[in-house]
Design a protein around this motif. Structure first.
Motif, mmCIF file in Angstrom:
data_model
loop_
_atom_site.group_PDB
_atom_site.id
_atom_site.type_symbol
_atom_site.label_atom_id
_atom_site.label_comp_id
_atom_site.label_asym_id
_atom_site.label_seq_id
_atom_site.Cartn_x
_atom_site.Cartn_y
_atom_site.Cartn_z
ATOM 1 N N THR A 76 3.533 7.673 2.701
ATOM 2 C CA THR A 76 2.423 8.861 2.433
ATOM 3 C C THR A 76 0.826 7.918 1.958
ATOM 4 O O THR A 76 0.122 8.337 2.644
ATOM 5 C CB THR A 76 2.651 10.024 1.419
ATOM 6 N N THR A 77 1.481 7.466 0.416
ATOM 7 C CA THR A 77 0.404 6.873 0.246
ATOM 8 C C THR A 77 0.355 5.357 0.981
ATOM 9 O O THR A 77 -0.304 4.884 0.245
ATOM 10 C CB THR A 77 0.970 6.437 -1.706
ATOM 11 N N ASP A 78 1.062 5.321 1.398
ATOM 12 C CA ASP A 78 1.406 3.221 2.092
ATOM 13 C C ASP A 78 1.400 2.460 1.340
ATOM 14 O O ASP A 78 1.470 1.061 1.354
ATOM 15 C CB ASP A 78 -0.766 2.830 2.414
ATOM 16 N N ASP A 79 2.074 3.142 -0.176
ATOM 17 C CA ASP A 79 3.161 1.474 -0.120
ATOM 18 C C ASP A 79 4.486 2.311 -1.131
ATOM 19 O O ASP A 79 4.650 3.538 -0.666
ATOM 20 C CB ASP A 79 2.401 1.187 -2.375
ATOM 21 N N LEU A 80 4.963 1.907 -1.927
ATOM 22 C CA LEU A 80 6.829 2.586 -1.665
ATOM 23 C C LEU A 80 6.615 3.185 -2.366
ATOM 24 O O LEU A 80 7.718 4.416 -2.932
ATOM 25 C CB LEU A 80 7.626 1.099 -2.428
ATOM 26 N N ALA A 81 5.894 3.753 -3.697
ATOM 27 C CA ALA A 81 5.300 5.439 -4.017
ATOM 28 C C ALA A 81 5.183 6.184 -3.913
ATOM 29 O O ALA A 81 5.618 7.285 -4.175
ATOM 30 C CB ALA A 81 4.475 4.642 -5.473
ATOM 31 N N GLY A 82 5.070 6.195 -2.573
ATOM 32 C CA GLY A 82 5.054 7.720 -1.659
ATOM 33 C C GLY A 82 6.593 8.568 -0.624
ATOM 34 O O GLY A 82 7.145 7.368 -1.046
ATOM 35 N N VAL A 185 -0.119 -1.964 14.444
ATOM 36 C CA VAL A 185 -0.839 -3.010 15.368
ATOM 37 C C VAL A 185 1.075 -3.907 15.852
ATOM 38 O O VAL A 185 1.055 -3.910 17.507
ATOM 39 C CB VAL A 185 -1.016 -4.423 14.210
ATOM 40 N N LEU A 186 2.076 -4.086 15.075
ATOM 41 C CA LEU A 186 3.654 -4.109 15.272
ATOM 42 C C LEU A 186 4.283 -3.240 16.127
ATOM 43 O O LEU A 186 5.060 -3.794 16.453
ATOM 44 C CB LEU A 186 4.203 -4.855 14.131
ATOM 45 N N GLN A 187 4.139 -2.134 15.565
ATOM 46 C CA GLN A 187 4.237 -0.854 16.112
ATOM 47 C C GLN A 187 5.412 -0.558 15.794
ATOM 48 O O GLN A 187 6.700 -0.288 15.883
ATOM 49 C CB GLN A 187 4.447 -1.198 17.818
ATOM 50 N N THR A 188 5.789 -0.806 14.171
ATOM 51 C CA THR A 188 7.484 -0.876 13.441
ATOM 52 C C THR A 188 6.919 0.059 12.354
ATOM 53 O O THR A 188 7.499 0.916 11.695
ATOM 54 C CB THR A 188 7.651 -2.154 12.982
ATOM 55 N N GLY A 189 5.836 0.417 12.264
ATOM 56 C CA GLY A 189 5.460 1.032 10.713
ATOM 57 C C GLY A 189 5.524 -0.040 9.915
ATOM 58 O O GLY A 189 6.499 -0.964 9.875
ATOM 59 N N GLY A 190 4.202 0.258 8.875
ATOM 60 C CA GLY A 190 3.930 -0.660 7.155
ATOM 61 C C GLY A 190 3.891 -0.278 6.197
ATOM 62 O O GLY A 190 2.583 0.766 6.152
ATOM 63 N N THR A 191 4.593 -0.484 4.790
ATOM 64 C CA THR A 191 4.189 -0.295 3.492
ATOM 65 C C THR A 191 3.721 -1.221 2.604
ATOM 66 O O THR A 191 4.678 -2.598 2.872
ATOM 67 C CB THR A 191 5.007 0.803 3.496
ATOM 68 N N LEU A 192 3.351 -0.772 1.223
ATOM 69 C CA LEU A 192 2.893 -1.940 0.386
ATOM 70 C C LEU A 192 4.386 -2.151 0.017
ATOM 71 O O LEU A 192 4.599 -0.735 -1.313
ATOM 72 C CB LEU A 192 1.842 -1.687 -0.240
ATOM 73 N N ALA A 193 5.294 -2.788 -0.791
ATOM 74 C CA ALA A 193 5.949 -3.328 -1.576
ATOM 75 C C ALA A 193 6.248 -4.148 -2.368
ATOM 76 O O ALA A 193 6.327 -3.465 -3.684
ATOM 77 C CB ALA A 193 7.676 -3.921 -0.716
ATOM 78 N N ARG A 194 4.927 -5.101 -3.351
ATOM 79 C CA ARG A 194 4.411 -5.154 -4.063
ATOM 80 C C ARG A 194 3.133 -5.937 -3.724
ATOM 81 O O ARG A 194 2.379 -6.397 -2.578
ATOM 82 C CB ARG A 194 5.592 -6.619 -4.794
#
Length: 297
Positions: A76-82, A185-194
């Motif tokens: 939801t937040t585009d990082d691991l906090a969400g 773009v990669l059709q996998t989903g992605g989120t910011l980890a660090r």
């Protein structure tokens, strides 16, 4: 006190938390920061003390980051906090395919900020609306990405590999949005980890102080604030002699010899190279905008 602190923001601290801590340490209310960092991010957070808060707007705007993106996960937040919205396997993504996809993220981009961000819509912060369950899609904004390169490709979990990127960008760029959009773009989903900010407002991570070191230096009386004139070294300077410097410090415009076309910001110094503040060259006059005289500093 007058100058800047190049602070290495710790994780889980907000930028406001850091400002509040510095205020207590230095026993002064006049403290501000340049460029907000998310709580989970670490790295360069420029802190202005005293009259230097009036100079934050003139510091260099480019920033640089070391960002680790986890593929195969969308939050939801585009990082691991969400909250996790989607989990997919990204095992088919290769380093070569990733490098090809990154070409889309260089140059001038139209970027949609994260829903959980401090951007205001109708006078309300987006993250506050999101927490209320109100779905508000922020308008795209134009951002600049000068460089984006792969530093490391980690496959500890084959279904959810992580890529660490080096990113240099202009102001207003959301690295969380890059993580999200790269996953699309990669059709996998992605989120910011660090995320580590390695450069901001002309300050580098290698020269930054941790909060612990800052506290030690304050206790020992050895803290040296960064010279504002040095922080603004990339801004052209203009020197004033004698009565002209005095007139300018009194808030009065000074007629000058200048070849500047249109308007231009300059650092103003006296004949002894003492930093007097920021002025605007305009139509043959040097107009005082931020005056730092002895009583101000």
């Amino acid at each position: 006190m007058f100058g800047f602190i190049n602070l290495d923001k710790p994780t889980a601290w907000t930028s406001h938390d850091c400002v509040a801590r510095v205020r207590r340490l230095l026993k002064t209310k006049r403290v501000g920061h340049g460029g907000t960092l998310d709580p989970l991010a670490t790295g360069v957070l420029p802190i202005a003390v005293g009259a230097a808060t009036r100079l934050l707007q003139f510091l260099p705007t480019p920033k640089a980051y070391r960002a680790t993106i986890r593929l195969g996960i969308k939050t939801t937040t585009d990082d691991l906090a969400g909250e996790v919205l989607q989990v997919r396997s990204a095992a088919a993504v290769t380093r070569e395919r990733l490098i090809e996809a990154l070409k889309m993220f260089r140059g001038t981009l139209q970027q949609v900020p994260p829903i959980y961000s401090a951007i205001q819509v109708d006078g309300q912060r987006l993250y506050k609306l999101a927490r209320k369950g109100e779905s508000v899609l922020p308008e795209p904004r134009t951002v600049e990405v000068y460089k984006i390169e792969v530093l490391d490709w980690q496959v500890l979990d084959s279904a959810h590999p992580e890529v660490t990127l080096q990113i240099a960008c202009g102001p207003g760029t959301y690295i969380r949005s890059i993580a999200r959009d790269l996953g699309e773009v990669l059709q996998t989903g992605g989120t910011l980890a660090r995320l580590v900010r390695t450069q901001s407002c002309g300050f580098d991570l290698a020269d930054s102080l941790s909060l612990e070191t800052l506290e030690e230096q304050v206790t020992q009386g050895s803290l040296l604030l960064a010279d504002p004139a040095a922080a603004l070294k990339d801004v052209p300077h203009y020197a004033l002699d004698g009565q002209f410097a005095t007139r300018w410090c009194q808030g009065r415009s000074v007629e000058v010899d200048s070849d500047a076309m249109g308007e231009a910001w300059v650092r103003v110094h006296d004949a002894s190279a003492h930093f007097l503040g920021m002025g605007l060259l305009s139509e043959g006059f040097l107009v005082p905008k931020v005056v730092l005289n002895a009583t101000t500093v």
